[in-house]
Design an enzyme around this catalytic site. Structure first.
Site, PDB file in Angstrom:
ATOM      1  N   GLU A  55       2.534  -7.028   7.118  1.00 23.87           N
ATOM      2  CA  GLU A  55       3.740  -6.717   7.889  1.00 23.87           C
ATOM      3  C   GLU A  55       4.131  -5.272   7.608  1.00 23.87           C
ATOM      4  O   GLU A  55       3.965  -4.802   6.491  1.00 23.87           O
ATOM      5  CB  GLU A  55       4.917  -7.610   7.492  1.00 23.87           C
TER       6      GLU A  55
ATOM      7  N   ASN B 238       8.044   2.438  10.906  1.00 24.99           N
ATOM      8  CA  ASN B 238       7.194   3.163   9.958  1.00 24.99           C
ATOM      9  C   ASN B 238       5.963   3.717  10.688  1.00 24.99           C
ATOM     10  O   ASN B 238       4.842   3.218  10.570  1.00 24.99           O
ATOM     11  CB  ASN B 238       6.780   2.230   8.804  1.00 24.99           C
TER      12      ASN B 238
ATOM     13  N   ILE C 174       0.882  -1.181   0.000  1.00 28.69           N
ATOM     14  CA  ILE C 174       0.000   0.000   0.000  1.00 28.69           C
ATOM     15  C   ILE C 174       0.909   1.218   0.000  1.00 28.69           C
ATOM     16  O   ILE C 174       1.874   1.287   0.770  1.00 28.69           O
ATOM     17  CB  ILE C 174      -0.995   0.020   1.192  1.00 28.69           C
TER      18      ILE C 174
ATOM     19  N   TYR D 277      -2.788   2.033  10.139  1.00 27.68           N
ATOM     20  CA  TYR D 277      -3.406   0.723  10.377  1.00 27.68           C
ATOM     21  C   TYR D 277      -4.192   0.722  11.701  1.00 27.68           C
ATOM     22  O   TYR D 277      -5.276   0.150  11.779  1.00 27.68           O
ATOM     23  CB  TYR D 277      -2.347  -0.386  10.372  1.00 27.68           C
TER      24      TYR D 277
HETATM   25  N1  COA Z   1       2.206  10.738  10.528  1.00 31.91           N
HETATM   26  C1  COA Z   1       1.311  10.264  11.439  1.00 31.91           C
HETATM   27  N2  COA Z   1       0.157   9.623  11.110  1.00 31.91           N
HETATM   28  C2  COA Z   1      -0.072   9.430   9.789  1.00 31.91           C
HETATM   29  C3  COA Z   1       0.821   9.902   8.791  1.00 31.91           C
HETATM   30  C4  COA Z   1       1.979  10.588   9.217  1.00 31.91           C
HETATM   31  N3  COA Z   1       2.892  11.056   8.320  1.00 31.91           N
HETATM   32  N4  COA Z   1       0.318   9.553   7.582  1.00 31.91           N
HETATM   33  C5  COA Z   1      -0.846   8.912   7.808  1.00 31.91           C
HETATM   34  N5  COA Z   1      -1.075   8.826   9.148  1.00 31.91           N
HETATM   35  C6  COA Z   1      -2.210   8.156   9.799  1.00 31.91           C
HETATM   36  C7  COA Z   1      -3.108   9.160  10.507  1.00 31.91           C
HETATM   37  O1  COA Z   1      -3.756   8.480  11.537  1.00 31.91           O
HETATM   38  C8  COA Z   1      -4.091   9.508   9.392  1.00 31.91           C
HETATM   39  O2  COA Z   1      -5.301   9.986   9.876  1.00 31.91           O
HETATM   40  P1  COA Z   1      -5.476  11.592  10.116  1.00 31.91           P
HETATM   41  O3  COA Z   1      -5.096  12.253   8.836  1.00 31.91           O
HETATM   42  O4  COA Z   1      -6.915  11.732  10.480  1.00 31.91           O
HETATM   43  O5  COA Z   1      -4.514  11.944  11.233  1.00 31.91           O
HETATM   44  C9  COA Z   1      -4.320   8.163   8.774  1.00 31.91           C
HETATM   45  O6  COA Z   1      -3.034   7.529   8.797  1.00 31.91           O
HETATM   46  C10 COA Z   1      -4.837   8.219   7.341  1.00 31.91           C
HETATM   47  O7  COA Z   1      -3.917   8.992   6.568  1.00 31.91           O
HETATM   48  P2  COA Z   1      -3.976   9.032   4.973  1.00 31.91           P
HETATM   49  O8  COA Z   1      -3.998  10.460   4.540  1.00 31.91           O
HETATM   50  O9  COA Z   1      -5.093   8.162   4.473  1.00 31.91           O
HETATM   51  O10 COA Z   1      -2.580   8.364   4.600  1.00 31.91           O
HETATM   52  P3  COA Z   1      -1.738   8.641   3.269  1.00 31.91           P
HETATM   53  O11 COA Z   1      -2.643   8.673   2.083  1.00 31.91           O
HETATM   54  O12 COA Z   1      -0.871   9.820   3.491  1.00 31.91           O
HETATM   55  O13 COA Z   1      -0.833   7.320   3.153  1.00 31.91           O
HETATM   56  C11 COA Z   1       0.993   5.860   3.754  1.00 31.91           C
HETATM   57  C12 COA Z   1      -0.154   6.750   4.275  1.00 31.91           C
HETATM   58  C13 COA Z   1       1.652   5.160   4.945  1.00 31.91           C
HETATM   59  C14 COA Z   1       0.437   4.795   2.797  1.00 31.91           C
HETATM   60  C15 COA Z   1       2.004   6.787   3.005  1.00 31.91           C
HETATM   61  O14 COA Z   1       2.670   7.571   3.959  1.00 31.91           O
HETATM   62  C16 COA Z   1       3.016   6.048   2.172  1.00 31.91           C
HETATM   63  O15 COA Z   1       2.790   5.732   0.985  1.00 31.91           O
HETATM   64  N6  COA Z   1       4.217   5.751   2.760  1.00 31.91           N
HETATM   65  C17 COA Z   1       5.280   5.069   2.015  1.00 31.91           C
HETATM   66  C18 COA Z   1       4.906   3.628   1.693  1.00 31.91           C
HETATM   67  C19 COA Z   1       4.644   2.842   2.967  1.00 31.91           C
HETATM   68  O16 COA Z   1       5.315   2.989   3.976  1.00 31.91           O
HETATM   69  N7  COA Z   1       3.638   1.942   2.880  1.00 31.91           N
HETATM   70  C20 COA Z   1       3.267   1.061   3.991  1.00 31.91           C
HETATM   71  C21 COA Z   1       4.099  -0.170   3.917  1.00 31.91           C
HETATM   72  S1  COA Z   1       3.643  -1.349   5.193  1.00 31.91           S
END
Ligand code: COA
Length: 152
Positions: free
Chosen positions: A104, A109, A70, A116
């Site tokens: 996992e 992270n 994801i 999650y």
């Molecule tokens: N710091 C803290 N909490 C975070 C965060 C951050 N940088 N990014 C997301 N969250 C949490 C928060 O709880 C957030 O809810 P909120 O906005 O109401 O606080 C919730 O996740 C939903 O955030 P969302 O906007 O849907 O996430 P995103 O679209 O920015 O994507 C990832 C989150 C992790 C998928 C993105 O940062 C990413 O692509 N990271 C690199 C790839 C990765 O690590 N994938 C997971 C591998 S297991």
């Protein structure tokens, strides 16, 4: 305007580009393509104004769903796209009668772990030194649908 749709072959260029941007050990094109097999996989794309901004892929085995990847492109983060992808993944899992979805995640992270937890996943275990480049433990996180561990 964002929407969540099933991933398609013609989205693989954009998905592969995001995969390479986000992971030190990116999946190959072929591995990503294998998730287009809808019988045994759930592969979703998040579109922003028609372009792929993120994706989530999972393999299903009997009533178990294993999320493989994801990711959301950096410029589209913190707009709820990953949460929307997981909510749609959950809806699809429930429709297919899955007992749980699991994954996992690198222990360090924090953004992903917060995501999650927000989506109802529980910490279920640790795989020591599971990742390399850099070496790091994996936390196993699971969202149960039908057991006593269920959390809505
Ligand atoms: N710091 C803290 N909490 C975070 C965060 C951050 N940088 N990014 C997301 N969250 C949490 C928060 O709880 C957030 O809810 P909120 O906005 O109401 O606080 C919730 O996740 C939903 O955030 P969302 O906007 O849907 O996430 P995103 O679209 O920015 O994507 C990832 C989150 C992790 C998928 C993105 O940062 C990413 O692509 N990271 C690199 C790839 C990765 O690590 N994938 C997971 C591998 S297991």
């Amino acid at each position: 305007m964002a929407e969540i749709v099933p991933a398609r072959e013609d989205m693989l260029d954009e998905i592969e580009a995001i995969e390479r941007l986000c992971f030190s050990q990116p999946w190959t094109r072929g591995a990503l393509r294998s998730q287009l097999d809808a019988e045994s996989h759930i592969f979703l794309a998040a579109l922003h104004d028609g372009a792929v901004a993120g994706y989530a892929g999972a393999q299903t085995v009997l009533d178990e769903c294993y999320i493989s990847n994801i990711a959301v492109a950096p410029r589209f983060r913190r707009q709820g796209l990953a949460e929307a992808l997981l909510r749609e993944m959950e809806r699809e899992c429930r429709g297919r009668g899955m007992a749980f979805m699991t994954l996992e995640v690198r222990a360090g992270n924090a953004p992903a772990i917060a995501l999650y937890e927000k989506c109802g996943f529980l910490r279920c275990g640790v795989r020591a030194a599971y990742y390399f480049d850099p070496r790091e433990d994996a936390v196993i996180m699971t969202r149960f649908f039908n057991s006593q561990a269920k959390k809505d």
